[in-house]
Every structure is written in C-alpha cells, then in structure tokens.
Design a protein around this motif. Structure first.
Motif, PDB file in Angstrom:
ATOM      1  N   ALA A 360       0.852  -1.184   0.000  1.00 17.96           N
ATOM      2  CA  ALA A 360       0.000   0.000   0.000  1.00 17.96           C
ATOM      3  C   ALA A 360       0.887   1.233   0.000  1.00 17.96           C
ATOM      4  N   ALA A 361       0.337   2.339  -0.503  1.00 22.77           N
ATOM      5  CA  ALA A 361       1.141   3.546  -0.663  1.00 22.77           C
ATOM      6  C   ALA A 361       0.333   4.782  -0.299  1.00 22.77           C
ATOM      7  N   PHE A 362       1.049   5.889  -0.078  1.00 19.52           N
ATOM      8  CA  PHE A 362       0.386   7.171   0.072  1.00 19.52           C
ATOM      9  C   PHE A 362      -0.514   7.422  -1.133  1.00 19.52           C
ATOM     10  N   GLY A 363      -1.606   8.108  -0.879  1.00 13.63           N
ATOM     11  CA  GLY A 363      -2.586   8.328  -1.935  1.00 13.63           C
ATOM     12  C   GLY A 363      -3.642   7.257  -1.973  1.00 13.63           C
ATOM     13  N   GLY A 364      -3.485   6.224  -1.147  1.00 11.25           N
ATOM     14  CA  GLY A 364      -4.491   5.170  -1.071  1.00 11.25           C
ATOM     15  C   GLY A 364      -4.378   4.095  -2.124  1.00 11.25           C
ATOM     16  N   ALA A 365      -3.202   3.953  -2.733  1.00 16.48           N
ATOM     17  CA  ALA A 365      -2.994   2.902  -3.744  1.00 16.48           C
ATOM     18  C   ALA A 365      -2.702   1.565  -3.065  1.00 16.48           C
TER      19      ALA A 365
END
Length: 374
Positions: A360-365
């Motif tokens: 998971a990543a910043f931005g909600g990906a």
C-alpha cells in the motif's frame, strides 16, 4: 485464465541489508534477526531516529541495479539473444538515481534506458515512480501484458538505497520508530524504518519458458490493484481498497480464499496502517482472515519504499520454495485491532502452494500479488 497460461518467474536477485543474493535474504528473514543499525551513510545529527537497514559498501543505485538485472538474467538462463527480446520495467524513486555527491550518472527516467542498454535488454522500457506500490504495479503490468500476448518476457527491476532526503521526510513526519524496532501488527508498535532494496525478477510466459527449457521458480497466479479514495496519507480504516485488490488477485487466479496459505503483509509497524490491513484481510478472506499465517518481513529488512513490492515478492517466492514462512520480528504481544495469526516465534513449516504479498502507498494505492508453486 488457465494455470498453464499464468506468467512464470524464472530468475531473481536481491540485495538488502541482510546481504547480497537470495540465500542471504532468505536466511535473514527466516532468522527473524532485524538488520537495523546506526546510519553511517550520511549525517543523522539532529534527527529523532538514527537507524535504518543499510548494507555497507554499496555502489551507486545505477550500478547496483545493473548488477541485479544481470544476475537475475543469468539465473534465468537468458542468453544475449533472449535478453535482446526482453522488456525492462523499472520501479524507483523519482529523484536523483545515484548516490555520488557529484550528481553524476543517469536520472529517472533516463535510468531505464541506461540499464536496458547496459544489460542488453532490447524490448520496451517503462518507469514506475508511484511510491510504495511502484514495484508491485510493475509486476502486475508485466503479468497483464504477458498474459494477453503483448510481451513474452519482462525484467522487472526496482531499487531504493536509504538516502538523506526521504529519511529526513519520514523522520520529520514522525513515521519512523523511535525505539529503533519495527513491530508489525504488535502491541506497542511505533512506526517504520527504512531499508535498502535492489531487486530484479524475470517474468515470462509459460510458453516462452518451456521453449527454452527454463525451470520456473514460481507462478504469478493473480494480481489486483485498487484505490482507497479515502485520504492522501491515511489508509481507509476498514481496508476496503486493499480488500478489493486481494479479491481481484484471487478472481484473476480463479482461486478461492481457502487456497491462500500465507500472507506477506505490507504492515509497516504504524498503528493505523496495520489495523487497516488486518481489517482488509478480514473483509477479503472472511473468517479465514484471522487463521491464515501472516508476517511482515519489513520487520527484518526495513521499508524499501518503491522497491518494497519486488523485495517482498522475492521473499515470498523463496519462502514457498523452501517450505518455511518468515518470522514477524519485533513482536511484543497481540493488539486487538489486528486479529491475525501472526508468525512470531520461529519460521513456520508449510506446504502451501499459494501466498499473497501485499503493498500500500500514500494516496491510497493498494496492490496484491498472488504467487504459486511453478
């Protein structure tokens, strides 16, 4: 998609603070001994946290990536002619791509072309700079293009070497663990710690692998991507985006949740993201979410940012092949917000043919990769 059509992984190489090569990586994650030490690569005076998982005596990122690609291609048995037919998908940070203070060397996206020429890869190139899902997105795209016949083979490479700018940002944001230990899913967890990761993986069609008599290490059985649409930095507390990614991976593989025998979790050791991921597993896998063995190997090798997805994919492939599941290091005790079967004491024997690796990543990906036995 029939199992025989699923893309195969035929060569891998990895460098991390646990050492150079897959044997060092596997031994490190199975030992559960974390690789975090005081940072010597740059000055951490005045920083709240002063440790990371760094490998001494690394070269520039460009040189380390070129070496990783070359070793993975040799491990896959690719001769010059087959290298010339191979695409390169590169996941790395969007800033300077080298460690030397003089700033010499290629920059992103020129780095991809530089690596392709240096390593004899003549197919198309792509660059991924989408934060912590960069590498797993690259694998998903490679598998998609191979699956529909657009490409026969893709070398996916990813690299991050702990450097002062990102370190300062994470430290200033109080995302780093003040106690110098990563404790995924555990009570008392305080945050993440950064770590080196330079990785390359050869992904090719089953037919291409058969034609040259390659012995696959694993199958990329399924992949899924989704977005939280919740907050720029905070994950959806209910984990709905990651749950959709997991369900997408299972649907593409044509497998039920019961087929999953291990989850190499994204879990960074931060309070909200770990709880969100636990909720996602419960939503995606139902009652099995709390019974499938789970660990986060970031607890040993650290968070390699854009390279995390590929480093953890390699760990998962190695673990399945070895028949032992890695330890979740730093454990202090159960957290009621993470009702999972976390592997805490010793590597757990397994004969499961399928495992998930999540990012998971910043931005909600969110991404989910489902790998299986070859």
């Amino acid at each position: 998609m029939a199992d025989r059509e699923h893309p195969r992984i035929t060569g891998v190489h990895a460098v991390s603070a646990l050492g150079r090569g897959t044997e060092s990586l596997l031994a490190g994650v199975l030992s559960g001994a974390a690789a975090f030490t005081p940072v010597r690569r740059f000055d951490t005076a005045g920083r709240r946290v002063t440790v990371a998982a760094t490998l001494p005596d690394v070269g520039s990122l460009a040189d380390e990536l070129a070496d990783a690609v070359d070793v993975a291609c040799r491990a896959a048995g690719l001769d010059p002619a087959r290298r010339a037919e191979s695409a390169l998908f590169l996941a790395t940070h969007g800033g300077p791509a080298t460690l030397p203070a003089d700033g010499s060397g290629p920059r992103v996206p020129a780095l991809a072309g530089h690596l392709a020429r240096r390593c004899g890869l003549g197919g198309p190139t792509r660059v991924y700079t989408t934060a912590c899902v960069s590498a797993s997105t690259a694998v998903a795209d490679a598998a998609t293009l191979i699956g529909r016949g657009d490409l026969d083979r893709v070398v996916v490479a990813a690299g991050y070497l702990v450097e002062p700018d990102q370190y300062a940002l994470f430290d200033a944001g109080r995302a780093l663990a003040a106690d110098g230990v990563v404790r995924p899913f555990s009570a008392g967890r305080q945050g993440l710690l950064l770590g080196d990761g330079v990785v390359a993986v050869v992904v090719e069609s089953a037919a291409a692998a058969r034609r040259r008599g390659a012995e696959p290490l694993a199958t990329v059985a399924g992949w899924g991507r989704a977005g939280d649409a919740y907050h720029p930095c905070q994950p959806d507390p209910r984990g709905r985006g990651l749950a959709r990614a997991v369900r997408g991976a299972l649907r593409r593989a044509g497998l039920p949740a019961e087929a999953v025998g291990y989850v190499n979790a994204n879990a960074t050791g931060t309070s909200s993201s770990d709880a969100s991921e636990a909720a996602a597993l419960g939503e995606a896998l139902g009652g099995l979410g709390g019974r499938i063995p789970v660990s986060s190997t970031k607890s040993t090798h650290g968070h390699a940012l854009e390279a995390s997805g590929l480093l953890e994919l390699v760990v998962t492939v190695l673990a399945l092949g070895h028949g032992k599941l890695p330890v979740n290091a730093g454990w202090r005790g159960k957290d009621p917000s993470c009702p999972l079967d976390v592997i805490t004491d010793a590597p757990r024997p397994t004969s499961t043919p399928y495992a998930l690796t999540l990012n998971a990543a910043f931005g909600g990906a969110d991404t989910a990769l489902l790998v299986g036995a070859p």
